[in-house]
Write a protein that holds these residues in place. Structure first.
Motif, PDB file in Angstrom:
ATOM      1  N   ALA A 159      32.720  21.427  20.192  1.00 21.91           N
ATOM      2  CA  ALA A 159      32.461  22.220  20.953  1.00 21.91           C
ATOM      3  C   ALA A 159      31.037  21.011  21.233  1.00 21.91           C
ATOM      4  O   ALA A 159      29.954  20.372  21.735  1.00 21.91           O
ATOM      5  N   ILE A 160      29.621  21.519  19.897  1.00 18.99           N
ATOM      6  CA  ILE A 160      28.702  19.972  19.868  1.00 18.99           C
ATOM      7  C   ILE A 160      28.410  19.378  18.502  1.00 18.99           C
ATOM      8  O   ILE A 160      27.374  18.947  18.508  1.00 18.99           O
ATOM      9  N   ALA A 161      29.627  18.811  18.686  1.00 18.86           N
ATOM     10  CA  ALA A 161      29.528  17.630  17.649  1.00 18.86           C
ATOM     11  C   ALA A 161      28.991  16.701  18.551  1.00 18.86           C
ATOM     12  O   ALA A 161      28.015  15.905  17.395  1.00 18.86           O
ATOM     13  N   VAL A 162      28.895  16.180  19.698  1.00 20.27           N
ATOM     14  CA  VAL A 162      28.125  15.389  19.877  1.00 20.27           C
ATOM     15  C   VAL A 162      27.100  15.627  20.415  1.00 20.27           C
ATOM     16  O   VAL A 162      25.592  15.232  21.347  1.00 20.27           O
ATOM     17  N   ARG A 163      26.485  16.930  20.165  1.00 18.54           N
ATOM     18  CA  ARG A 163      25.146  17.625  21.162  1.00 18.54           C
ATOM     19  C   ARG A 163      25.010  18.123  22.396  1.00 18.54           C
ATOM     20  O   ARG A 163      24.810  17.082  23.022  1.00 18.54           O
ATOM     21  N   PRO A 164      26.144  18.277  23.284  1.00 19.77           N
ATOM     22  CA  PRO A 164      25.758  18.427  24.372  1.00 19.77           C
ATOM     23  C   PRO A 164      24.798  19.099  25.375  1.00 19.77           C
ATOM     24  O   PRO A 164      24.154  20.168  25.001  1.00 19.77           O
ATOM     25  N   LYS A 165      24.577  18.660  26.109  1.00 24.66           N
ATOM     26  CA  LYS A 165      23.433  19.506  27.053  1.00 24.66           C
ATOM     27  C   LYS A 165      23.314  21.053  27.465  1.00 24.66           C
ATOM     28  O   LYS A 165      22.430  22.164  27.637  1.00 24.66           O
ATOM     29  N   LEU A 166      24.639  21.225  27.772  1.00 24.61           N
ATOM     30  CA  LEU A 166      25.728  23.283  28.025  1.00 24.61           C
ATOM     31  C   LEU A 166      26.822  23.277  27.593  1.00 24.61           C
ATOM     32  O   LEU A 166      27.520  22.588  27.246  1.00 24.61           O
ATOM     33  N   LEU A 167      26.828  24.157  26.358  1.00 20.84           N
ATOM     34  CA  LEU A 167      27.804  24.852  26.098  1.00 20.84           C
ATOM     35  C   LEU A 167      27.967  26.066  27.054  1.00 20.84           C
ATOM     36  O   LEU A 167      27.324  26.666  26.988  1.00 20.84           O
TER      37      LEU A 167
END
Length: 531
Positions: A159-167
């Motif tokens: 889920a954070i592999a490309v550093r999303p702005k919202l998790l």
């Protein structure tokens, strides 16, 4: 401008209204928790943000994420945003992972989809991300080779592999033991601080998020009934439903007094080992000791708890007690009779024990009606009741668990989760067992439903001399429904004693670690906790 802004949002599928004019905002670096019972609309809110609504859904209002109107965005653009701008962590990681791909490749896949890079570079970054989420195993491992907590870390890494702005984390700790749960929550908190992303965490348990959430949003029947900063909400709850949730989260059961009696179940020096794969072609096969010299007893009418992390041997011990798995050495007896007679389970013993599983829906045949489901244990009896006697037994079992005789003609899909668990308990009670094993029987339930089931168990103890072994990773629940508790680590019982004594003054370091890791609600004395 907020990172996520949900304004006056309503959702319906056909004629059924699911969400009613909800408002939720999440700022960068902020942790917002949405809490409420099953059916309150928590997950549908998350799916609306992700643009993953089912066919036939009709939405009104606005969802703005990073300046983009989700409702007005095409599916192709939403696909680009998923994983890139917004990521999601699901409740059950095993269903979210591909069983035939390595964990490294699955994390790398997210990077390759959203960024222009080589496979080698993506795999290298995937390995770094897996280390960042605290997973110190080779990226070449497969999901089935990992524990539940490790699999959840893989899903978070994806889920954070490309550093999303919202998790968005949908019940990310429900099925985890307390120490793993604490580590996952701490990891999510650290990721928010390090990456500056917003976190929307969905849970039915206030205790889980009381320490990490900046704001709590309480939902009931598709509506936001209360929303405030966490400490403000816990200090001064305004809505009766919020107060009811808080009370249910800290609900204590009034167990009836029990007189000390003779031993019912006794296990002596139990050892159960499994052969492991060879590390070399011609090398010896190593063994893994799931149970290592385990000894304990349960008295008639005694309520005993068993706690420990995943993989400590609880399930192996349960199977051994029920005669579903043989042990290499040691002995298990019920009232002086061995659980195994030769190489086969002793049916005279087996019919005096029953089990209630964590997920009743998966343990029922959906094609059978309730009357057939709860009479399945009759096959253990030498002379199963028939006719009026059978109907009377069904009616009594259903009445004892708070259901009506008319429910016997229904199918399992017609019941709620709490009602299904009541049916599972009715199935266990119908042959009047002397010992019931509750295997994580309330861990998947809403806090209010959990409180009802625990009260039911206490009430059953008043009506009959029922002994049970209550297995759970929820230490608060174990503390309130047991007379004595056993703590298990790495196949051994490292501490056991009267429940209050163990919780008030734990002697073993592992017990102290478990108690310290358990989520706790703050003591609120100036707010009424009853509705």
């Amino acid at each position: 401008m907020s990172l996520l802004s949900i304004k006056d949002y309503s959702l319906a599928i056909g004629d059924f209204k699911i969400l009613h004019n909800i408002d939720v905002t999440v700022e960068p670096g902020q942790i917002v928790a949405i809490t409420g019972e099953s059916g309150s609309g928590k997950s549908m809110t998350a799916l609306s943000v992700m643009g993953l609504l089912p066919d036939g859904a009709f939405a009104q209002g606005q969802i703005m994420l990073d300046g983009v109107d989700i409702g007005q965005t095409s599916e192709s653009n939403l696909c680009k945003m998923r994983g890139n701008v917004m990521g999601m962590v699901f409740q059950e990681p095993m269903t979210a992972l591909n069983p035939v791909k390595t964990i490294g490749d699955q994390v790398a896949e997210t990077i390759l989809i959203h960024q222009d890079t080589t496979k080698a570079e993506a795999r290298k970054r995937a390995a770094d991300i897996l280390l960042r989420v605290g997973l110190k195993v080779a990226p070449s491992r497969y999901p089935h080779e990992l524990s539940g907590g490790q699999r959840q870390r893989v899903v978070i890494a994806m889920a954070i592999a490309v550093r999303p702005k919202l998790l968005i984390a949908d019940e990310p700790t429900t099925a985890l033991d307390v120490t793993t749960q604490a580590r996952i929550l701490e990891l999510l908190k650290d990721l928010v601080q390090d990456f500056g992303m917003g976190l929307l965490i969905i849970t039915h348990d206030l205790a889980v998020v009381a320490d990490i959430a900046d704001e709590i949003v309480v939902m009931q029947k598709g509506k936001v009934v209360e929303a405030a900063a966490t400490q403000d909400l816990l200090r001064d709850m305004q809505h009766p439903y919020t107060k009811a949730l808080f009370e249910a989260s800290s609900h204590k059961v009034a167990l009836p007094e029990r007189a000390h009696t003779t031993k019912l179940l006794e296990a002596k020096n139990i050892v159960r080992s499994y052969a492991m794969p060879r590390k070399a072609l011609l090398g010896p096969r190593p063994t893994f000791k799931a149970l290592n010299d385990v000894s304990f007893h349960i008295e008639h009418g005694e309520r005993v708890g068993l706690v420990g992390e995943s993989g400590c041997g609880k399930s192996t011990l349960t199977r051994a007690i029920l005669g579903l798995e043989r042990v290499q050495s040691g002995d298990i007896q019920l009232d002086g009779l061995p659980v195994f007679s030769g190489k086969k389970p002793n049916l005279d013993v087996r019919r005096r024990m029953q089990v209630v599983f964590q997920d009743p829906y998966s343990s029922f045949n959906p094609r059978h009606r309730v009357d057939r489901i709860i009479t399945e244990p009759f096959h253990l009896l030498k002379s199963p009741p028939t006719g009026d006697e059978r109907n009377a037994a069904i009616a009594k079992a259903l009445k004892d668990v708070g259901l009506s005789e008319a429910d016997k003609t229904k199918y399992i899909h017609e019941f709620s989760g709490g009602q299904r668990q009541r049916i599972a308990i009715a199935r266990a009670l119908i042959v009047e067992p002397e010992l019931i094993i509750f295997d994580e029987a309330v861990s998947a339930l809403d806090v209010s439903v959990r409180a009802q089931i625990l009260d039911l168990i206490a009430d059953l103890c008043r009506k009959r001399p029922l002994a049970y072994l209550f297995i759970s990773h929820d230490l608060f629940v174990v503390r309130t429904v047991t007379d004595r508790v056993m703590v298990m680590q790495a196949g051994q019982i490292v501490e056991q004693g009267e429940t209050e004594a163990v919780f008030s003054n734990p002697q073993h370091p592992y017990t102290r670690t478990l108690i310290a890791a358990a989520p706790k609600l703050p003591e609120i004395t100036d707010a009424p906790l009853t509705v």
